[in-house]
Design an enzyme around this catalytic site. Structure first.
Site, short mmCIF file in Angstrom:
data_model
loop_
_atom_site.label_atom_id
_atom_site.label_comp_id
_atom_site.label_asym_id
_atom_site.label_seq_id
_atom_site.Cartn_x
_atom_site.Cartn_y
_atom_site.Cartn_z
NE ARG A 120 -3.81 0.28 0.07
CZ ARG A 120 -5.02 0.38 -0.49
NH1 ARG A 120 -5.53 -0.63 -1.19
NH2 ARG A 120 -5.71 1.48 -0.41
NE ARG A 137 -4.03 2.66 -6.56
CZ ARG A 137 -4.79 2.22 -5.57
NH1 ARG A 137 -4.78 2.84 -4.39
NH2 ARG A 137 -5.57 1.17 -5.74
CG HIS A 160 -7.20 -4.63 -5.89
ND1 HIS A 160 -8.01 -3.95 -5.03
CD2 HIS A 160 -6.95 -5.84 -5.30
CE1 HIS A 160 -8.27 -4.71 -3.97
NE2 HIS A 160 -7.63 -5.86 -4.11
O1 CDP Z 1 -8.29 0.46 -4.34
P1 CDP Z 1 -8.31 1.01 -2.93
O2 CDP Z 1 -8.27 -0.05 -1.87
O3 CDP Z 1 -7.23 2.05 -2.74
O4 CDP Z 1 -9.71 1.82 -2.77
P2 CDP Z 1 -11.17 1.27 -2.39
O5 CDP Z 1 -11.78 2.30 -1.49
O6 CDP Z 1 -11.12 -0.12 -1.92
O7 CDP Z 1 -11.95 1.36 -3.79
C1 CDP Z 1 -11.73 0.39 -4.80
C2 CDP Z 1 -11.60 1.06 -6.15
O8 CDP Z 1 -12.85 1.66 -6.49
C3 CDP Z 1 -10.59 2.21 -6.20
O9 CDP Z 1 -9.28 1.76 -6.44
C4 CDP Z 1 -11.14 3.03 -7.35
O10 CDP Z 1 -10.73 2.51 -8.60
C5 CDP Z 1 -12.64 2.85 -7.22
N1 CDP Z 1 -13.35 3.96 -6.52
C6 CDP Z 1 -13.80 5.06 -7.26
O11 CDP Z 1 -13.57 5.12 -8.46
N2 CDP Z 1 -14.49 6.07 -6.65
C7 CDP Z 1 -14.72 6.03 -5.33
N3 CDP Z 1 -15.39 7.03 -4.77
C8 CDP Z 1 -14.27 4.94 -4.55
C9 CDP Z 1 -13.58 3.90 -5.18
MG MG Z 2 -9.64 -1.40 -1.17
#
Ligand code: CDP
Ligand code: MG
Length: 196
Positions: A120, A137, A160
């Site tokens: 992360r 990212r 991811h």
């Molecule tokens: O991927 P990560 O764990 O950093 O974030 P998450 O909160 O688990 O959300 C999963 C994925 O959903 C993100 O990586 C984004 O691609 C998408 N996402 C989004 O486009 N808009 C949001 N408001 C929240 C999530």
């Molecule tokens: Mg996540």
């Protein structure tokens, strides 16, 4: 040493933009060890199960959009038809499923000390606009929540990764059978890895 495994998936945007090699290189150079890898187009069921179907997850995802839309002075209701975070989160989850099943991904298991937290750290913030330079990212995307959501899609943030050790423990078995995860020692690392 807190040996862990974590899941990393190069998303369809990362594959299409030819970033597979660079992403592997960064994780490998940091000292993590690649122990499983496969490339395929994931099924709807697999992607659905990877992102929790819980109000808690929907709310967290929805709040991320709501807060960013507020910060930037963009009307959330106009885009989503609601300002309820759980409902917004459900729409985002649909977009994620459509996006993640739209092409090939590279799914990997990485092993190492505090692997989930370290990955992360190396991939950076969820929203590329907030991700530090030097992170995957931060260096490989200029997308953000507003641009993504305005085009009815999730942010294209290249990878991811499991959010923490607990998420890794539930996510890895969805993507890999236990016999697909390899055990081996890398040359020159015997002393360091011996205790594993
Ligand atoms: O991927 P990560 O764990 O950093 O974030 P998450 O909160 O688990 O959300 C999963 C994925 O959903 C993100 O990586 C984004 O691609 C998408 N996402 C989004 O486009 N808009 C949001 N408001 C929240 C999530
Ligand atoms: Mg996540």
């Amino acid at each position: 040493m807190q040996l862990e495994r974590t899941l990393v998936v190069v998303k369809p945007d990362g594959v299409k933009r030819r970033l597979i090699g660079k992403i592997i290189q960064r994780l490998e150079e940091a000292g993590l060890k690649l122990v499983a890898l496969k490339m395929f187009t994931p099924s709807v069921d697999l992607v659905k199960s990877n992102y929790p179907e819980s109000d808690e997850w929907f709310k967290k995802a929805g709040d991320r959009s709501i807060n960013t839309f507020k910060e930037m002075g963009v009307n959330i209701e106009q885009k989503f038809g609601t300002d309820n975070p759980i409902e917004v989160g459900k729409i985002i989850k649909k977009w994620i499923v459509r996006f993640m099943t739209s092409g090939n991904v590279v799914a990997m298991v990485w092993e190492g000390n505090r692997a989930a937290d370290n990955v992360r750290r190396l991939i950076g913030e969820t929203d590329p606009l907030k991700a530090q330079p030097g992170t995957i990212r931060g260096d490989f995307s200029v997308d953000n929540v507003i641009l993504g959501n305005s085009s009815n899609r999730p942010m294209a943030n290249v990878v991811h990764a499991s959010g923490n050790r607990e998420e890794a423990l539930t996510e890895i078995p969805l993507w890999f059978k236990s016999e697909e995860i390899l055990r081996y020692t890398r040359e020159g690392e015997d002393a360091f890895y011996k205790q594993w």
